[in-house]
Design a protein around this motif. Structure first.
Motif: not given
Length: 144
Positions: A25-29
């Motif tokens: 996953x992007x880990x930031x959303x």
């Protein structure tokens, strides 16, 4: 060649790990930041976005590598990396109290693994399903 990338800690060359369905996953959303990584709009899934889910060697971000216990065959562990993780996450998020009651609606791959974990923790499990095969599966799991 076995190894791992710069900045990876907690693993050693030769460790036995598995890669789940959700492999990145992007880990930031907003979803990732609130612990709902499965809703990340920039996800990557094993077998859909990336090959080699059942390979002897593959690459995966360290945060999505799951250490596998010794003494269990790969074929026994494979379901735990997909349906097992889904069911386990749902069970943990349910905040089921010790010796609590758990209701499962439908009884597919993740529910039968979730039920086994809940039963092992002393819960009473109630299954509601319409399909004969799912009902039979739930009955067979009640005694294990």
């Amino acid at each position: 060649m076995a190894g791992f990338g710069a900045g990876v800690s907690g693993f050693a060359v030769g460790d036995r790990v598995g890669v789940a369905w959700l492999r990145r996953t992007d880990g930031t959303c907003a979803y990732c930041l609130r612990g709902a990584e499965n809703l990340c709009p920039r996800y990557e899934y094993t077998g859909w976005d990336a090959d080699y889910g059942y390979a002897e060697y593959t690459t995966v971000p360290a945060a999505f590598a799951h250490r596998l216990p010794a003494g269990l065959a790969d074929v026994a562990l494979a379901p735990l990396l997909c349906a097992g993780i889904i069911g386990y996450r749902a069970l943990r998020r349910s905040s089921l109290p010790p010796d609590g009651r758990l209701g499962l609606y439908g009884f597919g791959g993740s529910a039968h693994l979730c039920a086994q974990a809940a039963l092992a923790e002393g819960a009473t499990v109630h299954v509601l399903t319409r399909g004969e095969a799912a009902w039979q599966l739930s009955r067979s799991r009640a005694s294990t």
